[in-house]
Write a protein that holds these residues in place. Structure first.
Motif, PDB file in Angstrom:
ATOM      1  N   LEU A 162       0.827  -1.204   0.000  1.00 27.48           N
ATOM      2  CA  LEU A 162       0.000   0.000   0.000  1.00 27.48           C
ATOM      3  C   LEU A 162       0.865   1.258   0.000  1.00 27.48           C
ATOM      4  CD1 LEU A 162      -2.732  -1.176   2.527  1.00 27.48           C
ATOM      5  CD2 LEU A 162      -3.079  -0.698   0.096  1.00 27.48           C
ATOM      6  N   ILE A 163       1.980   1.229   0.718  1.00 29.07           N
ATOM      7  CA  ILE A 163       2.897   2.368   0.711  1.00 29.07           C
ATOM      8  C   ILE A 163       3.486   2.557  -0.686  1.00 29.07           C
ATOM      9  CG2 ILE A 163       5.142   3.176   1.551  1.00 29.07           C
ATOM     10  CD1 ILE A 163       4.417   2.088   4.288  1.00 29.07           C
ATOM     11  N   ALA A 164       3.805   1.458  -1.356  1.00 28.09           N
ATOM     12  CA  ALA A 164       4.331   1.549  -2.722  1.00 28.09           C
ATOM     13  C   ALA A 164       3.303   2.181  -3.665  1.00 28.09           C
ATOM     14  CB  ALA A 164       4.726   0.166  -3.226  1.00 28.09           C
ATOM     15  N   LEU A 165       2.037   1.786  -3.531  1.00 27.90           N
ATOM     16  CA  LEU A 165       0.992   2.377  -4.362  1.00 27.90           C
ATOM     17  C   LEU A 165       0.819   3.864  -4.049  1.00 27.90           C
ATOM     18  CD1 LEU A 165      -1.623  -0.523  -4.245  1.00 27.90           C
ATOM     19  CD2 LEU A 165      -0.306   0.233  -6.239  1.00 27.90           C
ATOM     20  N   ALA A 166       0.923   4.207  -2.758  1.00 22.71           N
ATOM     21  CA  ALA A 166       0.846   5.625  -2.385  1.00 22.71           C
ATOM     22  C   ALA A 166       1.992   6.406  -3.014  1.00 22.71           C
ATOM     23  CB  ALA A 166       0.865   5.762  -0.865  1.00 22.71           C
ATOM     24  N   ALA A 167       3.200   5.850  -2.981  1.00 17.48           N
ATOM     25  CA  ALA A 167       4.358   6.523  -3.574  1.00 17.48           C
ATOM     26  C   ALA A 167       4.173   6.697  -5.078  1.00 17.48           C
ATOM     27  CB  ALA A 167       5.629   5.719  -3.286  1.00 17.48           C
ATOM     28  N   LEU A 168       3.609   5.683  -5.744  1.00 19.00           N
ATOM     29  CA  LEU A 168       3.374   5.760  -7.178  1.00 19.00           C
ATOM     30  C   LEU A 168       2.437   6.915  -7.519  1.00 19.00           C
ATOM     31  CD1 LEU A 168       3.379   4.720 -10.119  1.00 19.00           C
ATOM     32  CD2 LEU A 168       1.546   3.130  -9.446  1.00 19.00           C
ATOM     33  N   PHE A 169       1.326   7.031  -6.787  1.00 15.16           N
ATOM     34  CA  PHE A 169       0.346   8.064  -7.134  1.00 15.16           C
ATOM     35  C   PHE A 169       0.778   9.445  -6.669  1.00 15.16           C
ATOM     36  CE2 PHE A 169      -2.260   4.358  -7.933  1.00 15.16           C
ATOM     37  CZ  PHE A 169      -2.955   4.752  -9.069  1.00 15.16           C
ATOM     38  N   VAL A 170       1.596   9.527  -5.629  1.00 17.55           N
ATOM     39  CA  VAL A 170       2.190  10.825  -5.294  1.00 17.55           C
ATOM     40  C   VAL A 170       3.105  11.281  -6.427  1.00 17.55           C
ATOM     41  CG1 VAL A 170       3.793  12.037  -3.769  1.00 17.55           C
ATOM     42  CG2 VAL A 170       2.008  10.616  -2.801  1.00 17.55           C
ATOM     43  N   PHE A 171       3.877  10.343  -6.972  1.00 15.89           N
ATOM     44  CA  PHE A 171       4.740  10.713  -8.099  1.00 15.89           C
ATOM     45  C   PHE A 171       3.901  11.127  -9.305  1.00 15.89           C
ATOM     46  CE2 PHE A 171       6.640   9.638 -12.152  1.00 15.89           C
ATOM     47  CZ  PHE A 171       7.727  10.509 -12.131  1.00 15.89           C
ATOM     48  N   LEU A 172       2.821  10.378  -9.609  1.00 17.68           N
ATOM     49  CA  LEU A 172       1.972  10.755 -10.744  1.00 17.68           C
ATOM     50  C   LEU A 172       1.354  12.133 -10.527  1.00 17.68           C
ATOM     51  CD1 LEU A 172       0.157   7.392 -11.590  1.00 17.68           C
ATOM     52  CD2 LEU A 172       1.954   8.540 -12.904  1.00 17.68           C
ATOM     53  N   MET A 183       3.059  19.580  -3.018  1.00 19.48           N
ATOM     54  CA  MET A 183       2.328  19.695  -1.751  1.00 19.48           C
ATOM     55  C   MET A 183       1.733  18.356  -1.339  1.00 19.48           C
ATOM     56  SD  MET A 183       0.593  23.495  -1.927  1.00 19.48           S
ATOM     57  CE  MET A 183       0.066  23.426  -3.643  1.00 19.48           C
ATOM     58  N   ALA A 184       1.342  17.538  -2.309  1.00 19.11           N
ATOM     59  CA  ALA A 184       0.866  16.189  -1.985  1.00 19.11           C
ATOM     60  C   ALA A 184       1.971  15.385  -1.321  1.00 19.11           C
ATOM     61  CB  ALA A 184       0.383  15.483  -3.248  1.00 19.11           C
ATOM     62  N   LEU A 185       3.184  15.503  -1.829  1.00 22.28           N
ATOM     63  CA  LEU A 185       4.324  14.802  -1.236  1.00 22.28           C
ATOM     64  C   LEU A 185       4.561  15.273   0.194  1.00 22.28           C
ATOM     65  CD1 LEU A 185       6.799  12.948  -1.398  1.00 22.28           C
ATOM     66  CD2 LEU A 185       8.046  14.845  -2.478  1.00 22.28           C
ATOM     67  N   MET A 186       4.543  16.571   0.423  1.00 25.31           N
ATOM     68  CA  MET A 186       4.778  17.094   1.772  1.00 25.31           C
ATOM     69  C   MET A 186       3.678  16.679   2.743  1.00 25.31           C
ATOM     70  SD  MET A 186       6.423  20.892   1.149  1.00 25.31           S
ATOM     71  CE  MET A 186       5.229  21.438  -0.076  1.00 25.31           C
ATOM     72  N   LEU A 187       2.421  16.675   2.262  1.00 21.51           N
ATOM     73  CA  LEU A 187       1.320  16.268   3.127  1.00 21.51           C
ATOM     74  C   LEU A 187       1.445  14.802   3.504  1.00 21.51           C
ATOM     75  CD1 LEU A 187      -1.312  16.846   4.569  1.00 21.51           C
ATOM     76  CD2 LEU A 187      -2.519  16.562   2.389  1.00 21.51           C
ATOM     77  N   CYS A 188       1.792  13.957   2.544  1.00 24.57           N
ATOM     78  CA  CYS A 188       1.968  12.532   2.837  1.00 24.57           C
ATOM     79  C   CYS A 188       3.116  12.300   3.807  1.00 24.57           C
ATOM     80  CB  CYS A 188       2.201  11.760   1.546  1.00 24.57           C
ATOM     81  SG  CYS A 188       0.716  11.553   0.532  1.00 24.57           S
ATOM     82  N   LEU A 189       4.189  13.057   3.668  1.00 27.89           N
ATOM     83  CA  LEU A 189       5.318  12.930   4.597  1.00 27.89           C
ATOM     84  C   LEU A 189       4.918  13.368   6.005  1.00 27.89           C
ATOM     85  CD1 LEU A 189       8.309  14.172   2.395  1.00 27.89           C
ATOM     86  CD2 LEU A 189       7.867  11.835   3.189  1.00 27.89           C
ATOM     87  N   ALA A 190       4.089  14.399   6.109  1.00 25.06           N
ATOM     88  CA  ALA A 190       3.622  14.834   7.427  1.00 25.06           C
ATOM     89  C   ALA A 190       2.770  13.754   8.083  1.00 25.06           C
ATOM     90  CB  ALA A 190       2.830  16.133   7.287  1.00 25.06           C
ATOM     91  N   ARG A 200       5.831   3.780  16.167  1.00 24.55           N
ATOM     92  CA  ARG A 200       7.264   3.424  16.228  1.00 24.55           C
ATOM     93  C   ARG A 200       7.693   2.583  15.022  1.00 24.55           C
ATOM     94  NH1 ARG A 200       6.574   6.859  19.431  1.00 24.55           N
ATOM     95  NH2 ARG A 200       7.419   7.025  21.528  1.00 24.55           N
ATOM     96  N   ARG A 201       6.937   2.716  13.930  1.00 24.47           N
ATOM     97  CA  ARG A 201       7.338   2.044  12.691  1.00 24.47           C
ATOM     98  C   ARG A 201       8.172   3.026  11.864  1.00 24.47           C
ATOM     99  NH1 ARG A 201       1.632  -0.444  12.279  1.00 24.47           N
ATOM    100  NH2 ARG A 201       1.189   1.214  10.786  1.00 24.47           N
ATOM    101  N   TRP A 202       9.378   3.236  12.288  1.00 26.93           N
ATOM    102  CA  TRP A 202      10.221   4.275  11.682  1.00 26.93           C
ATOM    103  C   TRP A 202      10.663   3.922  10.273  1.00 26.93           C
ATOM    104  CZ3 TRP A 202       9.666   8.500  14.201  1.00 26.93           C
ATOM    105  CH2 TRP A 202       9.510   8.496  15.582  1.00 26.93           C
ATOM    106  N   LEU A 203      10.578   2.656   9.914  1.00 22.97           N
ATOM    107  CA  LEU A 203      11.030   2.252   8.595  1.00 22.97           C
ATOM    108  C   LEU A 203      10.071   2.713   7.490  1.00 22.97           C
ATOM    109  CD1 LEU A 203      13.456   0.716   7.484  1.00 22.97           C
ATOM    110  CD2 LEU A 203      12.075  -1.376   7.540  1.00 22.97           C
ATOM    111  N   ASP A 204       8.836   3.056   7.863  1.00 24.81           N
ATOM    112  CA  ASP A 204       7.849   3.437   6.848  1.00 24.81           C
ATOM    113  C   ASP A 204       8.283   4.668   6.050  1.00 24.81           C
ATOM    114  OD1 ASP A 204       6.374   1.342   7.742  1.00 24.81           O
ATOM    115  OD2 ASP A 204       4.709   2.514   8.538  1.00 24.81           O
ATOM    116  N   ILE A 205       8.898   5.640   6.721  1.00 26.42           N
ATOM    117  CA  ILE A 205       9.293   6.875   6.030  1.00 26.42           C
ATOM    118  C   ILE A 205      10.389   6.607   5.000  1.00 26.42           C
ATOM    119  CG2 ILE A 205      10.241   9.189   6.317  1.00 26.42           C
ATOM    120  CD1 ILE A 205       8.904   9.321   9.033  1.00 26.42           C
ATOM    121  N   PRO A 206      11.520   5.976   5.380  1.00 24.03           N
ATOM    122  CA  PRO A 206      12.535   5.718   4.345  1.00 24.03           C
ATOM    123  C   PRO A 206      12.043   4.781   3.244  1.00 24.03           C
ATOM    124  CG  PRO A 206      13.142   4.692   6.431  1.00 24.03           C
ATOM    125  CD  PRO A 206      12.007   5.612   6.712  1.00 24.03           C
ATOM    126  N   VAL A 207      11.185   3.807   3.589  1.00 22.54           N
ATOM    127  CA  VAL A 207      10.638   2.920   2.559  1.00 22.54           C
ATOM    128  C   VAL A 207       9.842   3.738   1.550  1.00 22.54           C
ATOM    129  CG1 VAL A 207       8.915   1.123   2.130  1.00 22.54           C
ATOM    130  CG2 VAL A 207      10.639   0.809   3.907  1.00 22.54           C
TER     131      VAL A 207
END
Length: 563
Positions: A162-172, A183-190, A200-207
């Protein structure tokens, strides 16, 4: 018999029906030619024809916007009405994504149903044509819906997918329009930062970031080196065209809806949150608040960076309504599970957004209750000079053609699209030009007008090249380097026919200096109204010197035959 809706399936059916049925309305009507829709058509046409962006043509935007229209061109053909079909699909995806977001955040069914109605009425129903300022937000909504589902997914595998799909559509989203996508990228990062802090799932951000970079590289690297020149990231010859005062003037001097929503959201939080220390750990509540405030902030910026048309940023209404209504229903104990309460709320929402649907009802009421025209007779002593809201200003535009007098073209590519009658007649004359008839298989045409579908109607082969612009707005879609190349081609009579749109009130929408070159090196054989309102532009038809010019009687006979 109970008057409530306890069944979750009933809520889902109602919400999906609202989204789908209202999205399908455009399939059953006809449309006037839309200003600027030429860009949507040509980008989709080039992409569907197999042309590669940034290699066969250049654009300051990525090609994310044109993916869905190009796919629909492949399925249904390059008629203009196919763009409407593509937008129907986009509107359905947008509505389902918004619904998914609210469902993941556990918005109560009654509020969710009404929020979906607000979303459709305020953002989808009147969007009949695809436009990048809308599609960029739709991709963002899809990304956020996947990201929120990832936050509450069970198991790492499903979460990372699901994170991969989110990254794909943020890029699109970014690959559709830089401002909204950024701004979509910044909102998702927030949202990711808060969720990682809580879980405490810190790996989600770098992934997420690694996946985003990998996806971007897969899209961009094959498009180099042209991409580095064309895609606007502030490098020359591009410019940001923004100033700090643009933001302060717009936000502080206007933005009344956004500011009142921020105020109401803040009041709801201060009234409803008793212990902030406990509230900050309620993930869904905090994510909802962050998302709503983030969307309001994005809308405030988006109205400046994407200033035309002026309602690009109205996606914020539905998020603000969902958030404020959720809190008010909770604080005031408002029941929204009965048929009567939902019916009343629905009527109020339809009244609130009556501007989106009344213009269609108004066509019939105008016929049922015709208004007697006010008399303008300043020099007629036998009549009083009646001044009303319909005639208090004197219209001096002698070229204006009311939409009620627009008509349809015979060309299949313009099926169900009506235009001013002079435009339709002008198109017929272009199709009947001797040079067009004689060089049908290999004619060279430069079409600097809004009638881009003529490429398929004539047909003629579109020019390609890494340095060839997708559209001709000087300083936006093309630059001095491309202008110099066009000037040289005009001087050497490279084209058999040049169609040039002269729009004197638009700043180099089509380069003014090129018109001077055409007047010097080509023959002007015709001109007619451009398909826009107000009718402030003319399409001029130029043929190369020495080319056969239309002979009046034979030419008009050919036009009549084509009609």
């Amino acid at each position: 018999m109970s008057n409530s809706f306890p069944n979750a399936r009933k809520w889902a059916v109602l919400e999906i029906l609202i989204i789908v049925l209202l999205a399908l309305v455009p399939l059953f009507t006809t449309f006037p030619y839309r200003v600027n829709i030429f860009l949507s058509w040509e980008g989709a046409y080039r992409l569907s024809s197999g042309q590669v962006p940034f290699k066969d043509y250049g654009s300051p935007l990525g090609y994310g916007f044109w993916i869905i229209p190009a796919l629909f061109f492949k399925l249904f053909g390059p008629q203009m009405i196919t763009l409407v079909k593509a937008q129907v699909f986009i509107n359905i995806i947008a509505g389902l994504s918004f619904r998914s977001i609210l469902k993941t955040l556990h918005v109560t069914p009654g509020v969710r149903l009404l929020s979906v109605l607000v979303f459709v009425m305020s953002y989808s129903f009147f969007n009949f044509w695809p436009w990048y300022n809308h599609t960029v937000i739709v991709y963002e909504l899809v990304a956020i819906s996947f990201l929120l589902r990832a936050f509450f997914a069970e198991g790492k595998g499903g979460r990372y997918l699901l994170i991969a799909l989110a990254a794909l559509f943020v890029f699109l989203s970014l690959f559709t329009k830089q401002d909204g996508g950024g701004m979509a990228l910044m909102l998702c990062l927030a949202l990711l930062a808060y969720n990682s802090l809580e879980t405490r799932r810190w790996l989600d951000i770098p992934v997420f970031l690694v996946l985003f970079v990998v996806i971007a590289a897969l899209f961009i690297v094959p498009l180099m080196p042209g991409f580095a020149y064309w895609f606007n990231h502030g490098q020359a010859p591009h410019s940001s065209r923004l100033a700090l005062n643009d933001f302060t003037d717009e936000i502080m001097g206007g933005s009344n809806w956004i500011k009142i929503y921020v105020l109401l959201a803040a009041l709801c939080l201060f009234a409803g949150v008793k212990q902030w220390g406990a509230f900050i750990h309620e993930r869904r509540e905090v994510l909802f608040a962050l998302l709503t405030l983030g969307v309001l902030g994005e809308a405030a910026i988006f109205q400046v960076t994407s200033y035309t048309p002026p309602d690009n940023n109205i996606f914020f209404h539905s998020f603000a309504f969902a958030f404020i209504a959720s809190w008010l229903c909770r604080l005031l104990s408002v029941p929204l599970r009965t048929g009567s309460s939902l019916a009343l709320a629905t009527v109020l929402i339809l009244f609130w957004w009556s501007g989106t649907w009344w213009k269609y009802i108004g066509r019939y009421t105008d016929r049922l209750f015709p208004v007697k025209e006010a008399v303008y007779a300043p020099n007629d002593s036998t009549h009083e000079n009646v001044v009303s809201r319909r005639n208090y200003m004197v219209n001096t535009d002698t070229t204006d053609v009311p939409v009620s007098q627009w008509t349809f073209s015979r060309l299949p590519v313009f099926h169900k699209i009506y235009m001013p009658a002079p435009t339709v007649a002008g198109i017929d004359r272009v199709m009947a030009l001797p040079v067009v008839q004689q060089k049908r298989d290999n004619i060279k045409v430069l079409n600097m007008t809004e009638l881009t579908p003529l490429a398929a109607a004539m047909p003629f082969k579109l020019e390609t090249g890494q340095d060839y612009p997708l559209w001709y707005h000087l300083g936006v879609g093309m630059f001095n380097r491309q202008l110099a190349a066009f000037k040289e081609k005009v001087r050497t009579h490279h084209y058999d026919v040049v169609l040039y749109e002269y729009a004197p009130t638009l700043n180099n929408f089509f380069p003014f200096t090129l018109r001077g070159e055409l007047q010097q090196h080509y023959q002007l054989v015709d001109s007619f109204l451009a398909p826009r309102r107000p009718t402030n532009a003319m399409i001029e038809v130029y043929v190369a010197e020495g080319a056969p010019r239309p002979v009046t009687d034979a030419f008009l006979h050919k036009v009549d035959t084509l009609r």
